[in-house]
Design a protein around this motif. Structure first.
Motif, mmCIF file in Angstrom:
data_model
loop_
_atom_site.group_PDB
_atom_site.id
_atom_site.type_symbol
_atom_site.label_atom_id
_atom_site.label_comp_id
_atom_site.label_asym_id
_atom_site.label_seq_id
_atom_site.Cartn_x
_atom_site.Cartn_y
_atom_site.Cartn_z
ATOM 1 N N ASP A 201 -0.271 3.763 7.515
ATOM 2 C CA ASP A 201 -0.657 5.208 7.436
ATOM 3 C C ASP A 201 -1.525 5.329 8.568
ATOM 4 O OD1 ASP A 201 -3.075 4.853 6.379
ATOM 5 O OD2 ASP A 201 -2.510 5.732 4.487
ATOM 6 N N ALA A 202 -2.043 6.785 8.798
ATOM 7 C CA ALA A 202 -2.777 6.991 9.984
ATOM 8 C C ALA A 202 -4.397 6.604 9.597
ATOM 9 C CB ALA A 202 -2.985 8.537 9.974
ATOM 10 N N ASN A 203 -4.792 6.303 8.312
ATOM 11 C CA ASN A 203 -5.825 5.614 8.003
ATOM 12 C C ASN A 203 -5.905 4.185 8.197
ATOM 13 O OD1 ASN A 203 -7.044 8.260 7.424
ATOM 14 N ND2 ASN A 203 -5.864 7.996 5.368
ATOM 15 N N GLY A 204 -4.856 3.736 8.390
ATOM 16 C CA GLY A 204 -4.929 1.978 8.566
ATOM 17 C C GLY A 204 -4.391 1.521 7.170
ATOM 18 N N THR A 205 -4.183 2.149 6.138
ATOM 19 C CA THR A 205 -3.752 1.502 4.918
ATOM 20 C C THR A 205 -2.501 1.031 5.005
ATOM 21 O OG1 THR A 205 -5.122 3.096 3.619
ATOM 22 C CG2 THR A 205 -3.358 2.062 2.518
ATOM 23 N N SER A 206 -2.083 -0.098 4.579
ATOM 24 C CA SER A 206 -0.781 -0.723 4.841
ATOM 25 C C SER A 206 -0.037 -1.165 3.370
ATOM 26 C CB SER A 206 -0.983 -1.979 5.692
ATOM 27 O OG SER A 206 -1.666 -2.807 5.369
ATOM 28 N N ALA A 207 1.075 -1.226 3.079
ATOM 29 C CA ALA A 207 1.857 -1.947 2.031
ATOM 30 C C ALA A 207 2.997 -2.579 2.566
ATOM 31 C CB ALA A 207 2.055 -0.544 1.048
ATOM 32 N N VAL A 208 3.117 -3.631 2.143
ATOM 33 C CA VAL A 208 4.450 -4.436 2.700
ATOM 34 C C VAL A 208 5.236 -4.536 1.379
ATOM 35 C CG1 VAL A 208 5.030 -6.883 2.995
ATOM 36 C CG2 VAL A 208 2.957 -5.651 4.054
ATOM 37 N N TYR A 209 6.654 -4.392 1.597
ATOM 38 C CA TYR A 209 7.693 -4.451 0.797
ATOM 39 C C TYR A 209 8.680 -5.708 0.995
ATOM 40 C CZ TYR A 209 12.053 -3.366 -1.880
ATOM 41 O OH TYR A 209 13.100 -3.241 -2.882
ATOM 42 N N SER A 210 8.416 -6.768 0.321
ATOM 43 C CA SER A 210 9.346 -8.115 0.805
ATOM 44 C C SER A 210 9.876 -8.651 -0.501
ATOM 45 C CB SER A 210 8.283 -8.967 1.218
ATOM 46 O OG SER A 210 8.660 -10.216 1.552
ATOM 47 N N ALA A 238 6.104 -8.258 -3.731
ATOM 48 C CA ALA A 238 6.970 -9.396 -3.288
ATOM 49 C C ALA A 238 7.767 -10.000 -4.586
ATOM 50 C CB ALA A 238 5.861 -10.717 -3.183
ATOM 51 N N ASP A 239 8.827 -10.534 -3.960
ATOM 52 C CA ASP A 239 9.991 -11.238 -4.750
ATOM 53 C C ASP A 239 9.346 -12.265 -5.598
ATOM 54 O OD1 ASP A 239 12.048 -12.729 -5.905
ATOM 55 O OD2 ASP A 239 13.377 -12.316 -4.048
ATOM 56 N N THR A 240 8.975 -12.216 -6.771
ATOM 57 C CA THR A 240 8.469 -13.253 -7.593
ATOM 58 C C THR A 240 9.918 -13.379 -8.788
ATOM 59 O OG1 THR A 240 7.320 -11.642 -8.977
ATOM 60 C CG2 THR A 240 6.222 -12.665 -7.081
ATOM 61 N N MET A 241 10.993 -13.642 -8.640
ATOM 62 C CA MET A 241 12.080 -13.572 -9.668
ATOM 63 C C MET A 241 11.894 -15.035 -10.406
ATOM 64 S SD MET A 241 16.003 -12.797 -8.797
ATOM 65 C CE MET A 241 17.011 -12.391 -10.182
ATOM 66 N N TYR A 242 11.449 -16.055 -9.747
ATOM 67 C CA TYR A 242 11.150 -17.324 -10.607
ATOM 68 C C TYR A 242 9.970 -17.911 -10.597
ATOM 69 C CZ TYR A 242 16.481 -16.783 -9.247
ATOM 70 O OH TYR A 242 17.557 -16.437 -9.029
ATOM 71 N N SER A 243 10.055 -18.941 -11.517
ATOM 72 C CA SER A 243 8.740 -19.688 -11.329
ATOM 73 C C SER A 243 8.935 -20.881 -10.290
ATOM 74 C CB SER A 243 8.672 -20.646 -12.752
ATOM 75 O OG SER A 243 9.931 -21.549 -12.825
ATOM 76 N N LEU A 244 7.904 -21.301 -9.782
ATOM 77 C CA LEU A 244 7.966 -22.439 -8.973
ATOM 78 C C LEU A 244 8.908 -23.458 -9.218
ATOM 79 C CD1 LEU A 244 6.767 -23.299 -6.170
ATOM 80 C CD2 LEU A 244 4.983 -24.370 -7.306
ATOM 81 N N LYS A 272 -5.012 -7.665 -0.198
ATOM 82 C CA LYS A 272 -5.889 -7.253 -1.145
ATOM 83 C C LYS A 272 -5.320 -7.554 -2.644
ATOM 84 C CE LYS A 272 -8.681 -4.526 2.079
ATOM 85 N NZ LYS A 272 -7.779 -4.810 3.126
ATOM 86 N N ARG A 273 -4.055 -6.765 -2.754
ATOM 87 C CA ARG A 273 -3.191 -6.596 -4.082
ATOM 88 C C ARG A 273 -1.974 -7.319 -3.896
ATOM 89 N NH1 ARG A 273 -4.982 -0.819 -6.109
ATOM 90 N NH2 ARG A 273 -5.215 -0.261 -3.989
ATOM 91 N N LEU A 274 -1.366 -7.835 -4.902
ATOM 92 C CA LEU A 274 -0.169 -8.420 -4.787
ATOM 93 C C LEU A 274 0.616 -7.664 -6.171
ATOM 94 C CD1 LEU A 274 2.387 -10.466 -4.692
ATOM 95 C CD2 LEU A 274 0.989 -12.064 -6.034
ATOM 96 N N ALA A 275 1.699 -7.167 -6.004
ATOM 97 C CA ALA A 275 2.676 -6.737 -7.055
ATOM 98 C C ALA A 275 3.882 -7.623 -7.377
ATOM 99 C CB ALA A 275 3.108 -5.261 -6.747
ATOM 100 N N LEU A 276 4.053 -8.220 -8.578
ATOM 101 C CA LEU A 276 5.112 -9.148 -8.872
ATOM 102 C C LEU A 276 6.301 -8.102 -8.903
ATOM 103 C CD1 LEU A 276 3.291 -11.383 -11.661
ATOM 104 C CD2 LEU A 276 3.487 -11.386 -9.115
ATOM 105 N N PHE A 277 7.346 -8.616 -8.447
ATOM 106 C CA PHE A 277 8.397 -7.767 -8.436
ATOM 107 C C PHE A 277 9.768 -8.337 -8.190
ATOM 108 C CE2 PHE A 277 11.350 -5.153 -5.530
ATOM 109 C CZ PHE A 277 11.385 -3.841 -6.049
ATOM 110 N N HIS A 278 10.986 -7.520 -8.569
ATOM 111 C CA HIS A 278 12.407 -8.214 -8.687
ATOM 112 C C HIS A 278 12.506 -9.201 -9.631
ATOM 113 C CE1 HIS A 278 16.155 -9.744 -6.927
ATOM 114 N NE2 HIS A 278 16.253 -8.612 -6.422
ATOM 115 N N HIS A 279 11.939 -8.521 -10.993
ATOM 116 C CA HIS A 279 12.173 -9.371 -12.353
ATOM 117 C C HIS A 279 13.369 -9.830 -12.584
ATOM 118 C CE1 HIS A 279 8.065 -8.065 -12.480
ATOM 119 N NE2 HIS A 279 8.447 -6.790 -12.664
#
Length: 321
Positions: A201-210, A238-244, A272-279
């Motif tokens: 955004d205009a303030n430099g805040t960023s979010a990544v959808y991967s 981030a896609d964290t569907m599986y265990s390693l 700064k932050r990670l959101a586990l996703f695509h369960h």
């Protein structure tokens, strides 16, 4: 910037079974241990504050759909999974205050069905005067969306939609401006290719959808490219569907990643932050909660600098950046 999660499951939407709900109620009653509540709100407070998330709440079952909200202008959404239906209805309610344009911009990671299946139920597409812009790295995005509404598959043809619908094919490495947001795209390893997006955004805040990305030992250059892409991001979904173990053994080449790889990528990139996703759709709430705790523990054990905050996404979660 607010990030709202409308769908967080991968591959297939899922619903809670009757026996699952009964198990949650039984566990809650045991945990309450004879407590009496003065009203419903007191009982809800107990469920939210004193019960494990997997007992008092749920991660949900809708497939991928995430909103990037700057508080005004056009709506910006990543993917069109089954969570799109609820988002569409909610966005129409938000139009009533007059601060929003009747305009929706979608950014598609890829065209697999769990990521586009919500579009036939996207109510704003049936509204006169609405504008829908679909951004994708795939030139065949329009073909995919039209095909799923052919008569053999769905009773409402694509051409019956009343909104002005436009398709734009994006190029990795280019920057695109959507209102207050600058958007960049990166190609990821997945069947028929997948794309990640970075919103700033205009303030430099960023979010990544991967999501729907796989990283392989013999192709570490892909991992390096992703580290550069997410560098310093305020949030990485981030896609964290599986265990390693699963991701490098019996589910190798399935096109998904693990919670451990996501932590390593974010740490190297200084996110700064990670959101586990695509369960994983076969995971229960308890399974997802267990993975969340294991991920936090892994981050703590391997930490060498600033802490990486690890969130676990669920349908309805809103993250303020």
């Amino acid at each position: 910037m607010q990030i709202r999660f409308w769908g967080t499951r991968g591959s297939l939407p899922v619903a809670q079974k009757a026996t699952t709900i009964a198990d949650k109620i039984a566990e809650a009653l045991l945990a309450a241990d004879g407590k009496r509540f003065t009203d419903k709100q007191a009982a809800l407070d107990f469920a939210h504050d004193q019960l494990p998330f997997s007992v008092g709440q749920t991660y949900g079952g809708a497939s991928s759909c995430v909103e990037v909200d700057t508080g005004g202008g056009a709506f910006v959404v990543c993917d069109m999974g089954s969570g799109l239906r609820e988002f569409g209805l909610d966005s129409l309610k938000r139009l009533s205050d007059g601060t929003r344009a009747k305009e929706w911009h979608f950014f598609l990671s890829h065209l697999h069905w769990d990521h586009i299946m919500g579009f036939p139920f996207f109510v704003p597409a049936f509204v006169d005067g609405a504008k829908v812009v679909i951004h994708a790295g795939h030139s065949d995005a329009e073909q995919a969306l039209r095909r799923q509404q052919e008569e053999i598959s769905f009773p409402v043809p694509f051409d019956w939609l009343k909104a002005d619908i436009e398709f734009r094919t994006l190029t990795p490495g280019e920057n695109y401006e959507i209102g207050e947001l600058s958007v960049a795209m990166i190609e990821q390893e997945h069947s028929h290719a997948s794309y990640g997006f970075r919103f700033t955004d205009a303030n430099g805040t960023s979010a990544v959808y991967s999501t729907d990305a796989e990283y392989k030992i013999d192709r570490m250059e892909d991992e390096g490219a992703m580290v550069d892409f997410i560098e310093g991001a305020d949030l990485v979904i981030a896609d964290t569907m599986y265990s390693l173990a699963d991701s490098v053994s019996m589910k190798e080449d399935w096109g998904h990643s693990s919670n451990i790889v996501a932590v390593d990528l974010c740490r190297e990139a200084g996110a700064k932050r990670l959101a586990l996703f695509h369960h994983e759709p076969t995971y229960t709430d308890a399974d997802i909660e267990r993975m969340h705790k294991e991920t936090i523990r892994y981050e703590e054990l391997t930490r060498s600098g600033d802490a990486l905050q690890v969130l676990c996404s669920y349908d309805g979660l809103c993250v303020e950046l």
